[in-house]
Enzyme design. Structure first.
Site, short mmCIF file in Angstrom:
data_model
loop_
_atom_site.label_atom_id
_atom_site.label_comp_id
_atom_site.label_asym_id
_atom_site.label_seq_id
_atom_site.Cartn_x
_atom_site.Cartn_y
_atom_site.Cartn_z
CG MET A 30 -2.16 -1.35 1.01
SD MET A 30 -3.49 -0.47 2.32
CE MET A 30 -2.82 -0.43 3.31
CG HIS A 37 7.17 -2.19 2.11
ND1 HIS A 37 7.56 -0.80 2.44
CD2 HIS A 37 5.95 -2.78 2.12
CE1 HIS A 37 5.82 -0.60 2.92
NE2 HIS A 37 5.31 -1.69 2.37
CD GLN A 61 -5.71 -3.72 3.01
OE1 GLN A 61 -5.75 -4.14 1.93
NE2 GLN A 61 -5.31 -3.82 3.48
N GLY A 147 4.76 -10.30 4.45
CA GLY A 147 5.91 -10.28 5.12
C GLY A 147 5.27 -10.81 6.88
CD GLN A 148 5.61 -14.75 10.38
OE1 GLN A 148 5.64 -15.48 9.11
NE2 GLN A 148 5.41 -14.84 11.26
CE LYS A 149 4.20 -4.64 10.56
NZ LYS A 149 2.60 -4.31 11.13
CD GLN A 153 -1.42 -8.53 4.66
OE1 GLN A 153 -2.58 -7.80 4.56
NE2 GLN A 153 -0.08 -8.23 4.25
CB SER A 185 4.37 -0.19 10.60
OG SER A 185 3.40 -0.64 10.70
CB SER A 186 3.22 2.22 6.13
OG SER A 186 4.01 0.91 5.34
#
Ligand code: PAF
Length: 281
Positions: A30, A37, A61, A147-149, A153, A185-186
């Protein structure tokens, strides 16, 4: 690096690449790109001929009271970062390109989309699986990088891919952290200076709980209480959930065994952070 805004033109380019037998890796994002990323782009570049990255802040979402409008959209720096990371193709569609008037379809993975983050974000995962399904149909990659974070998801998307027989391999890549342990994280940019100082407690609490588990504390309830009190004592974070689950299925575990994930979501002011740790007993 080529940038496509239309599905039609991207599909044309992908068709040519496939006719040349190019292996395509795909990273959906996103935007608000960061080193996390970057690690997915790097892995995709290593394992494929072509890396495609999508940048689309997916309205489906976000809940009604969530941060869709405020979500960071640093278009220029995203494109610069993707160029630096040697991404081959960026897919940057508008909302109208992805969801034409009359759009009515959604893809939902039942039950496991309603637990953990799904409980406090109703409809969120339906939005995620719908858009990822569309993106996979558009890009038709050989390999999908996640990603594992965003672990729930990732589990849901893997389930969807298996259930709907989508011909793509999924690779889950490790969490990238700041030096003090905060998962990238963004949304970290929303934290105030004080909250930013407090936030690494999430990972420290997870690490300490893992240590306790390795030393013999296998009761989820006790580990959960331990994490809760650590976070409450050392920060202003408000806990949404702490859960000990099977890392592959997300099934709740009363006693830890096998491949375990301890996952949590904690709110600092309006900013909701998630993190997790995976280990085996
Ligand atoms: O993880 C994200 O950034 C998003 O949920 C995704 C997978 C790009 C879908 O919009």
């Amino acid at each position: 690096m080529r940038i496509f805004n239309s599905i039609h033109s991207l599909r044309g380019a992908i068709k040519i690449l496939k006719s040349r037998k190019k292996r395509i890796g795909f990273v959906p994002t996103m935007g608000a790109l960061h080193r996390g990323h970057g690690s997915l782009f790097l892995r995709s570049r290593r394992e494929n001929d072509i890396t495609v990255v999508s940048i689309f802040v997916n309205p489906k979402q976000f809940g009604l009271r969530e941060d869709f409008d405020a979500y960071p959209r640093p278009e220029k720096s995203d494109i610069l970062l993707a160029k630096k990371e040697m991404v081959d193709i960026i897919f940057y569609p508008s909302e109208n390109e992805m969801y034409r008037t009359g759009f009515l379809t959604s893809v939902q993975v039942d039950t496991i989309s309603q637990i953990l983050c799904g409980k406090s974000r109703p409809g969120h995962f339906r939005g995620v699986t719908t858009v990822v399904n569309k993106l996979l149909n558009i890009v038709a990659p050989d390999v999908l990088y996640l990603g594992q974070k965003d672990t729930q998801q990732a589990v849901l998307i893997k389930r969807m891919i298996a259930d709907l027989n989508i011909p793509v391999t999924v690779r889950i890549c490790p969490i990238v952290r700041e030096r003090d342990g905060l998962a990238l994280s963004s949304r970290n940019c929303y934290l105030s200076a004080r909250q930013r100082l407090e936030a690494p407690i999430l990972y420290r609490a997870l690490q300490n709980a893992k240590q306790k588990a390795l030393e013999g504390e296998h009761r989820s309830l006790h580990l959960g209480r331990f994490i809760r009190s650590t976070i409450a004592r050392q920060s202003s974070g408000k806990i949404d959930y702490i859960a000990c689950v099977d890392a592959d299925t997300l099934a709740p575990l009363r006693r830890l065994r096998g491949k375990i994930m301890i996952a949590l979501a904690v709110k600092f002011g309006k900013t909701r952070l998630i993190d997790n740790i995976v280990f085996s007993l």
